[in-house]
Design an enzyme around this catalytic site. Structure first.
Site, short mmCIF file in Angstrom:
data_model
loop_
_atom_site.label_atom_id
_atom_site.label_comp_id
_atom_site.label_asym_id
_atom_site.label_seq_id
_atom_site.Cartn_x
_atom_site.Cartn_y
_atom_site.Cartn_z
CB CYS A 64 -1.83 1.95 5.99
SG CYS A 64 -1.40 1.21 4.21
CG HIS A 77 -1.95 -0.99 1.13
ND1 HIS A 77 -2.97 -0.71 2.05
CD2 HIS A 77 -1.99 -2.15 0.52
CE1 HIS A 77 -3.90 -1.84 1.84
NE2 HIS A 77 -3.26 -2.65 0.88
CB CYS A 100 -6.59 0.21 5.03
SG CYS A 100 -4.73 -0.63 4.78
CD GLU A 119 -1.48 4.82 3.16
OE1 GLU A 119 -2.57 5.60 3.42
OE2 GLU A 119 -1.44 3.90 2.51
#
Length: 156
Positions: free
Chosen positions: A86, A53, A83, A55
């Site tokens: 993250c 992801h 999310c 991040e």
């Protein structure tokens, strides 16, 4: 510091996935003392890595550049509210603050709904959609005891 500038940089990174359709439309930059020290956009589909992801990619990048597993003194800017995965990575990395430009509801509306994960976290492990079983093995606990007793351990 002008937070909008860095949020726009994160949004621009999110376009990399959105325009090609190959990755998710998420971007992130990490800033220390007004300078970008890490950045990333979603690479899940192109790398076959469900943890890639924006991040997480940016955190890995920044930590590598700074030579530290923590981001104290840094600010994380994300194109979207993080999310659950993250969010966990952010808490482990410990930046000073986080800014995001869209919400988890916005992401859900675009097909990225993480609500089921939040729901799963609150369930007892045996009731989750992916069942999880606790099997106590004494050797596993012994490793923690060894860690606690090690005077040379690097606490984080």
């Amino acid at each position: 510091m002008d937070h909008i500038i860095f949020l726009r940089k994160a949004i621009e990174l999110s376009r990399n996935g959105a325009v090609t359709g190959q990755n998710g439309p998420f971007g992130c930059v990490i800033v220390k003392d007004g300078v970008v020290v890490g950045e990333g956009h979603n690479l899940v589909a192109s790398t076959n890595d469900p943890t890639a992801h924006a991040e997480v990619v940016a955190i890995r990048n920044a930590c590598s550049k700074l030579g530290s597993f923590q981001l104290s003194g840094c600010t994380l800017y994300s194109s979207c509210e993080p999310c659950p995965m993250c969010l966990g990575a952010i808490y482990w990395a410990r930046p000073d603050q986080v800014y995001f430009a869209s919400t988890k509801a916005d992401a859900a509306n675009a097909g990225f709904d993480d609500e089921f994960i939040y729901d799963e976290i609150d369930l007892p492990s045996g009731e989750r959609k992916i069942p999880m079983y606790y099997v106590p093995v004494p050797e596993a606990l012994a490793i923690f005891e060894s860690w606690k007793a090690n005077p040379d351990k690097r606490v984080y």
